[in-house]
Design a protein around this motif. Structure first.
Motif, PDB file in Angstrom:
ATOM      1  N   ARG A 186       0.837  -1.204   0.000  1.00  0.00           N
ATOM      2  CA  ARG A 186       0.000   0.000   0.000  1.00  0.00           C
ATOM      3  C   ARG A 186       0.871   1.253   0.000  1.00  0.00           C
ATOM      4  N   LEU A 189       2.479   1.703  -3.461  1.00  0.00           N
ATOM      5  CA  LEU A 189       1.538   2.084  -4.523  1.00  0.00           C
ATOM      6  C   LEU A 189       0.948   3.473  -4.313  1.00  0.00           C
ATOM      7  N   TYR A 190       1.116   4.014  -3.093  1.00  0.00           N
ATOM      8  CA  TYR A 190       0.688   5.388  -2.845  1.00  0.00           C
ATOM      9  C   TYR A 190       1.865   6.364  -2.874  1.00  0.00           C
ATOM     10  N   GLY A 191       3.030   5.867  -3.276  1.00  0.00           N
ATOM     11  CA  GLY A 191       4.152   6.768  -3.507  1.00  0.00           C
ATOM     12  C   GLY A 191       5.060   7.029  -2.344  1.00  0.00           C
ATOM     13  N   ALA A 244       5.007  -3.412  -9.092  1.00  0.00           N
ATOM     14  CA  ALA A 244       4.839  -2.292 -10.027  1.00  0.00           C
ATOM     15  C   ALA A 244       4.398  -2.786 -11.399  1.00  0.00           C
ATOM     16  N   ARG A 245       4.984  -3.864 -11.854  1.00  0.00           N
ATOM     17  CA  ARG A 245       4.627  -4.423 -13.156  1.00  0.00           C
ATOM     18  C   ARG A 245       3.159  -4.848 -13.193  1.00  0.00           C
ATOM     19  N   ALA A 247       0.702  -3.906 -11.126  1.00  0.00           N
ATOM     20  CA  ALA A 247      -0.230  -2.832 -10.798  1.00  0.00           C
ATOM     21  C   ALA A 247      -0.128  -1.647 -11.752  1.00  0.00           C
ATOM     22  N   GLY A 248       0.843  -1.669 -12.668  1.00  0.00           N
ATOM     23  CA  GLY A 248       1.028  -0.550 -13.579  1.00  0.00           C
ATOM     24  C   GLY A 248       1.541   0.695 -12.888  1.00  0.00           C
ATOM     25  N   SER A 249       2.342   0.515 -11.848  1.00  0.00           N
ATOM     26  CA  SER A 249       2.855   1.646 -11.078  1.00  0.00           C
ATOM     27  C   SER A 249       4.182   2.128 -11.650  1.00  0.00           C
ATOM     28  N   GLU A 250       4.412   3.448 -11.569  1.00  0.00           N
ATOM     29  CA  GLU A 250       5.675   4.014 -12.019  1.00  0.00           C
ATOM     30  C   GLU A 250       6.449   4.680 -10.886  1.00  0.00           C
ATOM     31  N   TRP A 251       6.057   4.396  -9.646  1.00  0.00           N
ATOM     32  CA  TRP A 251       6.791   4.963  -8.522  1.00  0.00           C
ATOM     33  C   TRP A 251       8.198   4.371  -8.470  1.00  0.00           C
TER      34      TRP A 251
END
Length: 295
Positions: A186, A189-191, A244-245, A247-251
């Motif tokens: 969490r 994914l929230y940075g 990230a992969r 969830a499509g996250s770029e953090w």
């Protein structure tokens, strides 16, 4: 067999109970509260049990797996909080009462979930094998080791016993549960900035398979021994790269940690009996369910 499990409604216990159900066991949950409807995939019996209280009725039980452990929420090492005496009374005295009760009822086999914490203060990077003398440096590790020793002394004359020294246990949660990385995922994914870390890990399903194996081998192969239980040396950088992969996250990912500081566990005793963990493939397979659990 009739299989009794303390802590069956916990994250680890659910894996062990499901393995028992899949094998056709009659499963008895020994826990403070009964499992919610639908928590398990099949019918599970229940008897109220708390480590602080009286031992349970183990009449007709063939094997007992002791997983329950009282600790402050979210904490194991340091789980005594501000009540070390209560921690000891519940987890050591309560476990010893349980072991003696199992022997008195004629339970043939008892397995205890111990911890890599029994190795304690060996230098970082030490190869941890069961031949090393435990040096626990926390109350948690000390109590786990004392319970191991007490159980080993009971082995023999139709009573077979062994302990599993498990590393960190991960896996998808059951209904209403949280998994061990929920907060980490969490935050990422929230940075939030994530501190680097590398650690040893094992999947709950691999632990359950190890339990099943030790329930079926000969008593001579148990002999009151302790068995190391570990699989991956996992860096948060690599774990969160997979998150990230998916969830499509770029953090940004945390830096890699120094893997040379990790003390790996030698699981030769279990592997010699035929146990093989799921490795990275099982981790990747489990991640979608673990990510979706955080909402």
């Amino acid at each position: 067999m009739k299989l009794a499990i303390t802590g069956a409604t916990g994250l680890v216990g659910r894996f062990v109970a499901e393995e028992g159900l899949a094998a056709g066991d009659t499963v008895l949950s020994l826990s403070r509260s009964a499992p919610r409807p639908g928590f398990f995939s099949g019918p599970v019996m229940h008897e109220a049990f708390d480590l602080h209280g009286a031992p349970p009725n183990l009449e007709g039980v063939d094997a007992l797996v002791h997983l329950a452990f009282h600790h402050a929420p979210g904490r194991y090492r340091g789980g005594e909080g501000d009540d070390p005496d209560g921690f000891r009374r519940a987890n050591l005295d309560g476990s010893l009462r349980l072991f003696e009760t199992a022997r008195r009822y004629g339970v043939c086999r008892v397995l205890f979930l111990s911890s890599r914490a029994v190795y304690g203060d060996y230098p970082e990077g030490t190869h941890l094998h069961e031949g090393l003398a435990p040096h626990p440096d926390t109350l948690y590790g000390e109590i786990k080791f004392l319970a191991e020793q007490a159980l080993a002394e009971l082995h023999g004359s139709g009573f077979a016993a062994a302990s599993l020294r498990a590393t960190g246990i991960y896996g998808p949660p059951g209904p209403g549960q949280q998994h061990k990385w929920e907060g980490l995922f969490r935050d990422f994914l929230y940075g939030a900035a994530i501190a680097p870390r590398v650690a040893t890990e094992v999947h709950g399903a691999d632990l359950a398979r190890a339990v099943r194996l030790l329930l079926t081998v000969s008593s001579e192969e148990l002999s009151g021994k302790a068995f190391n239980l570990s699989d991956l040396v996992l860096d948060r950088h690599d774990l969160l790269a997979q998150v990230a992969r998916l969830a499509g996250s770029e953090w940004p990912l945390p830096p890699r940690a120094d893997a040379t500081q990790v003390s790996e566990m030698d699981c030769g005793r279990l592997r010699a009996l035929g146990w093989e963990p799921g490795g990275e493939a099982q981790l990747i397979e489990s991640l979608p369910a673990m990510i979706s659990a955080i909402g």
